[in-house]
Design a protein around this motif. Structure first.
Motif, short mmCIF file in Angstrom:
data_model
loop_
_atom_site.label_atom_id
_atom_site.label_comp_id
_atom_site.label_asym_id
_atom_site.label_seq_id
_atom_site.Cartn_x
_atom_site.Cartn_y
_atom_site.Cartn_z
N LEU A 10 -1.34 13.54 2.54
CA LEU A 10 -0.56 12.49 1.66
C LEU A 10 -0.98 11.07 1.88
CD1 LEU A 10 3.01 14.11 1.79
CD2 LEU A 10 1.10 14.37 -0.01
N ASN A 11 -1.44 10.38 0.86
CA ASN A 11 -1.96 8.89 1.11
C ASN A 11 -1.50 8.18 0.08
OD1 ASN A 11 -4.56 10.99 1.81
ND2 ASN A 11 -4.11 9.73 3.31
N LEU A 12 -1.48 6.83 0.45
CA LEU A 12 -1.17 5.74 -0.33
C LEU A 12 -2.36 5.69 -1.36
CD1 LEU A 12 0.11 2.96 1.80
CD2 LEU A 12 1.57 4.35 0.08
N LEU A 13 -1.68 5.44 -2.86
CA LEU A 13 -2.84 5.46 -3.78
C LEU A 13 -3.60 4.34 -3.70
CD1 LEU A 13 -4.14 6.31 -6.55
CD2 LEU A 13 -2.36 5.02 -7.86
N LYS A 14 -3.13 3.05 -3.10
CA LYS A 14 -3.81 1.54 -2.82
C LYS A 14 -3.83 1.33 -1.36
CE LYS A 14 -3.15 -0.12 -7.65
NZ LYS A 14 -2.65 -1.41 -8.46
N GLU A 15 -4.77 1.44 -0.59
CA GLU A 15 -4.72 0.95 0.57
C GLU A 15 -4.10 -0.54 0.99
OE1 GLU A 15 -5.48 2.42 3.57
OE2 GLU A 15 -5.60 4.20 2.37
N SER A 16 -4.11 -1.32 -0.13
CA SER A 16 -3.26 -2.63 0.00
C SER A 16 -2.08 -2.78 0.16
CB SER A 16 -3.94 -3.65 -1.15
OG SER A 16 -3.31 -2.89 -2.36
N ASN A 17 -1.56 -1.67 -0.05
CA ASN A 17 -0.23 -1.58 0.09
C ASN A 17 0.46 -0.90 1.60
OD1 ASN A 17 0.57 -1.91 -2.78
ND2 ASN A 17 0.23 0.20 -3.42
N ARG A 18 -0.64 -0.89 2.44
CA ARG A 18 -0.23 -0.73 3.72
C ARG A 18 0.94 -1.88 4.26
NH1 ARG A 18 -1.12 4.28 5.48
NH2 ARG A 18 -3.18 5.00 4.82
N LEU A 19 0.88 -2.96 3.50
CA LEU A 19 1.98 -4.01 4.02
C LEU A 19 2.43 -4.44 2.58
CD1 LEU A 19 3.50 -5.73 5.97
CD2 LEU A 19 1.45 -7.60 5.38
N VAL A 20 4.00 -4.13 2.61
CA VAL A 20 4.61 -4.38 1.30
C VAL A 20 5.44 -5.74 1.39
CG1 VAL A 20 6.44 -3.68 -0.26
CG2 VAL A 20 5.16 -2.11 0.81
N LYS A 21 4.76 -6.75 0.80
CA LYS A 21 5.53 -8.17 1.08
C LYS A 21 6.68 -8.30 -0.02
CE LYS A 21 1.38 -10.21 2.63
NZ LYS A 21 0.16 -11.02 2.67
N LEU A 22 7.97 -8.33 0.76
CA LEU A 22 9.17 -8.51 -0.31
C LEU A 22 9.44 -9.98 -0.44
CD1 LEU A 22 11.49 -5.79 1.51
CD2 LEU A 22 10.04 -5.50 -0.61
N GLY A 23 8.89 -10.77 0.10
CA GLY A 23 8.88 -12.49 -0.08
C GLY A 23 9.90 -12.95 0.76
N GLU A 24 9.86 -14.22 0.54
CA GLU A 24 10.94 -15.03 1.33
C GLU A 24 11.93 -15.63 0.14
OE1 GLU A 24 8.70 -18.05 3.37
OE2 GLU A 24 7.79 -16.59 4.74
N ILE A 25 13.01 -15.05 0.09
CA ILE A 25 13.98 -15.55 -1.02
C ILE A 25 15.40 -15.98 -0.46
CG2 ILE A 25 12.82 -13.81 -2.66
CD1 ILE A 25 15.20 -11.96 -2.14
N ARG A 26 16.13 -16.44 -1.48
CA ARG A 26 17.49 -17.04 -0.77
C ARG A 26 18.26 -15.66 -1.18
NH1 ARG A 26 15.54 -21.39 -3.96
NH2 ARG A 26 16.45 -20.72 -5.68
N SER A 27 19.56 -15.85 -0.47
CA SER A 27 20.53 -14.95 -0.58
C SER A 27 21.04 -14.97 -2.11
CB SER A 27 21.58 -15.23 0.42
OG SER A 27 22.44 -16.54 0.13
N GLY A 28 21.35 -13.62 -2.36
CA GLY A 28 21.72 -13.67 -3.80
C GLY A 28 20.64 -13.26 -4.86
#
Length: 762
Positions: A10-28
């Motif tokens: 079972l593998n990731l379809l895209k190797e670039s998804n090894r790191l999922v960046k959720l971003g730097e956001i504000r609360s809410g």
């Protein structure tokens, strides 16, 4: 029994998804990312997403759970944790994963996993691993999720801005500070509509990076008298949300200005610029960087603000450009105009004081927009563009009047449309057509007048007309004294008849017959004749000027070439030896002055003789010449044929004439009779026509006649007198009274014979 062990992949379809960046956001705020898992196996696989064993142990300690506790609540909580440890682990960061329960994937089937990041409080940057737990295999790391949540914080340095009392029409400004105390950038906005009309907040919205601040300028500019002007709690929204203590209260009072004012007087032509300066004093210790300036009349203008240094002064320049005339401008419609333009110049000082100037202006009639000098050629129409600007916001119709200082000069024509329309605040070009037929200077005034307001735009033009450009004509090539004629057309645009009176050309062989009448608004052709009298090589750029009293000069560039004509004619002579033949040679003399009318005549040989010179009558210029004659005498010195050339050459510039001379000499012809009186004598004049001295012998065949001598030596072209006597007594019985005199020369084959007869014989 047969079988095969197949590995589970079972593998990731895209190797670039090894790191999922959720971003730097504000609360809410919310951030969503997704990845795809692909079953690359040949058999189905059951799996779920989980966290590492260390994280499971940490979560158990965090929630106070252990395998030793057997109370029902602890057992249920422990069971829930073990069934979905990933959700419990990510929840502490505000991250949800979906799905996390066991899933079965068939071969080559895909499953989408979604990570939802929705933090409710600030948190530092994090990075957590996510494992894949495949049934029958140990859990393995699949990917990592990372993100951060920055807190929001903002603070005003004050919630109250009191301005105190200021003069009506003035403005005073104060600055408050808005600081971003959070870890993420924020957007702010004031409900500035609450502040109007007495207060202004700038800027009303914007962006502030973390840990930085921005200055907010609040201005108080009351327009009505009021001792208590107050706006309570104008909110400042942060990211479109209202926060505690984020508001500002504005207060102030408006009092009447002082009644004293100064007067500035302006005078000048309408739509022309005039300027004056005023000085503003700043007695305070603060620099007035943007002192607002208020001008009440549109005819005055200047910079919108003025900078006045602390405890110093500054000069303000005010411009006056009236768009309408005032009364007293001596222009039609004067009664409906105001006596003067009035306005005011107002400085609202930041210290609450004010400076007021009363503005008075008078505008006289317009001066010319510009004075234009145009250089052009005669007889070449030129179009001069005049830019007409509409200084009003509304459409204007203009009547156009064209005036010349030399209206009586018909050789100058200035025309253009009688009217034009210009849209509001726009410009249009007016095409003025100018054509002059003579050299000179013409002053033209073009006036554009609005028939309703009688306001006008004036242009003054000076047209300097220079010599006409020469028209190049075809080559005129001919031989001498053979006239070549071409014709040219001249158009008369005038309403009256014009006359070509004269012409000038440096080459005397060029002639134009004048006068020539040209009817009104019509054309006539004139003839240019070229009749060269002497041979000349090609001459280019020969100027011919044709003068017309009404239309001026017409210039032409000629190319001329005159070749040799050869002999003009051939003269044929025939006579016998000892005689001569005389013919008259005619030629046309084109000499117009006495020096040219003197001709030298000459031949090359001695057989033909001509006068040394001949004088012709004077010919009229351009005429067919005067018939002139020269006598040519042919006196041969030997038998046979001879050729010669007659050359007649002018002592001046009337040219050279040549004629071919052809002579034919035959044997001597018998001459006579020569009458001799009885018992008397006669004399025969005999000329030696030979070219040298010769001896001649004389004999007569009748004894009744006797000769004075029987021989004689005669010089060339000299004459000898031969004496013949008659005595009837010596006549032979039965003889006649006639005889033949033979003159013989050894150098001539044939003798000369003279028939002699006694006077009275039959």
């Amino acid at each position: 029994i047969a079988g095969e062990g197949v590995p589970i992949r079972l593998n990731l379809l895209k190797e670039s998804n090894r790191l999922v960046k959720l971003g730097e956001i504000r609360s809410g705020q919310q951030s969503i990312r997704s990845v795809v898992i692909l079953n690359n196996s040949r058999i189905s696989a059951k799996f779920r997403l989980t966290t590492g064993e260390k994280e499971v142990s940490r979560l158990q300690k965090l929630h106070g759970l252990s395998d030793a506790k057997d109370d029902p609540e602890s057992v249920m909580r422990m069971r829930a944790l073990m069934e979905d440890p990933l959700s419990a682990h990510l929840a502490q960061y505000g991250v949800r994963c979906n799905p996390t329960s066991y899933r079965t994937l068939r071969p080559h089937q895909r499953e989408t996993i979604e990570f939802i990041y929705y933090p409710d409080k600030p948190m530092p940057k994090f990075r957590e691993d996510v494992y894949i737990d495949v049934v029958g295999q140990a859990p393995q790391k699949l990917l990592s999720v990372a993100g951060a949540c920055f807190g929001i914080g903002a603070k005003l340095d004050t919630n109250s801005v009191p301005f105190g009392a200021i003069v009506k029409g003035t403005q005073i400004s104060k600055t408050i500070q808005l600081e971003n105390t959070g870890e993420a950038g924020i957007r702010f906005s004031f409900l500035a509509s609450m502040a109007r009309p007495n207060f202004t907040i700038k800027p009303t919205d914007g962006f502030i990076p973390p840990k930085e601040s921005v200055n907010i300028q609040v201005s108080f500019h009351p327009s009505e008298l009021n001792n208590d002007i107050r706006i309570d709690k104008i909110p400042c929204l942060i990211d479109k949300q209202q926060h505690e203590n984020m508001f500002v209260t504005l207060t102030g009072a408006c009092v009447p200005p002082r009644t004293d004012s100064k007067i500035l007087q302006f005078d000048g032509p309408v739509r022309s610029l005039q300027s004056k300066t005023v000085t503003i004093q700043n007695p305070t210790g603060n620099s007035w960087d943007e002192l607002k300036v208020q001008i009440s009349n549109q005819y005055w203008y200047g910079k919108p603000s003025l900078k006045v240094p602390a405890r110093s002064s500054a000069t303000y320049e005010l411009w006056y450009k009236p768009l309408t005339m005032t009364a007293g401008s001596d222009v039609q419609g004067d009664a409906s105009r105001p006596e003067q333009h009035e306005g005011s110049l107002f400085f609202a000082l930041p210290n609450g004081d004010a400076v007021l100037y009363k503005l008075i202006g008078t505008a006289s009639a317009a001066t010319p927009e510009s004075k234009i000098e145009v250089k052009c050629k005669c007889k070449r129409a030129v179009l001069q563009s005049l830019l007409v600007n509409n200084w009003l916001n509304t459409h204007q119709h203009f009547d156009v009047k064209i005036k010349r200082d030399d209206e009586s000069n018909k050789a100058v024509q200035v025309t253009g449309p009688a009217s034009m329309d210009v849209p509001g605040m726009a410009s249009r070009e007016y095409k003025l057509k100018f054509n002059a037929y003579k050299e000179g200077t013409s002053n033209v005034t073009v006036t554009f007048t609005n028939p309703k307001t009688h306001e006008s735009v004036i242009y003054e033009l000076t047209f300097v007309t220079q010599s006409v450009e020469r028209k190049v004509l075809p080559l005129l090539e001919t031989c001498v004294r053979r006239r070549k004629v071409i014709s040219e057309e001249i158009f008369n645009p005038l309403a009256s008849e014009a006359t070509i009176t004269s012409f000038t050309c440096k080459d005397p062989a060029v002639f134009v017959e004048t006068p020539i009448k040209i009817p009104a608004e019509s054309s006539s052709r004139f003839r240019i004749s070229y009749n060269p009298l002497r041979v000349s090589e090609r001459k280019d750029d020969v100027t011919l000027i044709v003068q017309c009293a009404e239309l001026g000069e017409f210039a032409y560039s000629l190319s001329l070439s005159a070749t040799e004509s050869g002999t003009d004619s051939t003269m044929r002579f025939k006579t016998d030896l000892g005689s001569n033949a005389i013919q008259t040679y005619h030629f046309r003399s084109y000499a117009t002055i006495a020096q040219d009318a003197e001709y030298i005549c000459e031949t090359e040989g001695s057989e033909f003789t001509v006068p040394k010179s001949v004088t012709a009558k004077l010919a009229q210029p351009g005429s067919d010449g005067v018939d002139t004659t020269v006598d040519v005498c042919y006196e041969p010195s030997n038998m046979g044929g001879v050729r010669d050339t007659l050359t007649i050459r002018s002592k001046g510039k009337a040219g050279v004439y040549r004629a071919a001379l052809i002579g034919k000499c035959e044997k001597p012809k018998r001459k006579g009779p020569v009458e001799v009186k009885a018992n008397g004598s006669a004399v025969i004049e005999f000329k030696n026509v030979l070219s040298e001295q010769a001896e001649f012998s004389f004999t007569i065949n009748n004894p009744a006649f006797s000769l004075g001598s029987s021989t004689a030596k005669i010089a060339s072209k000299a004459t000898c007198r031969i004496s013949i006597s008659y005595n009837a007594k010596n006549a032979s019985p039965g003889g006649s009274d006639v005889g033949n005199l033979l003159i013989v020369c050894k150098k001539v084959k044939h003798p000369w014979i003279y028939y002699v007869r006694a006077n009275g014989s039959k």
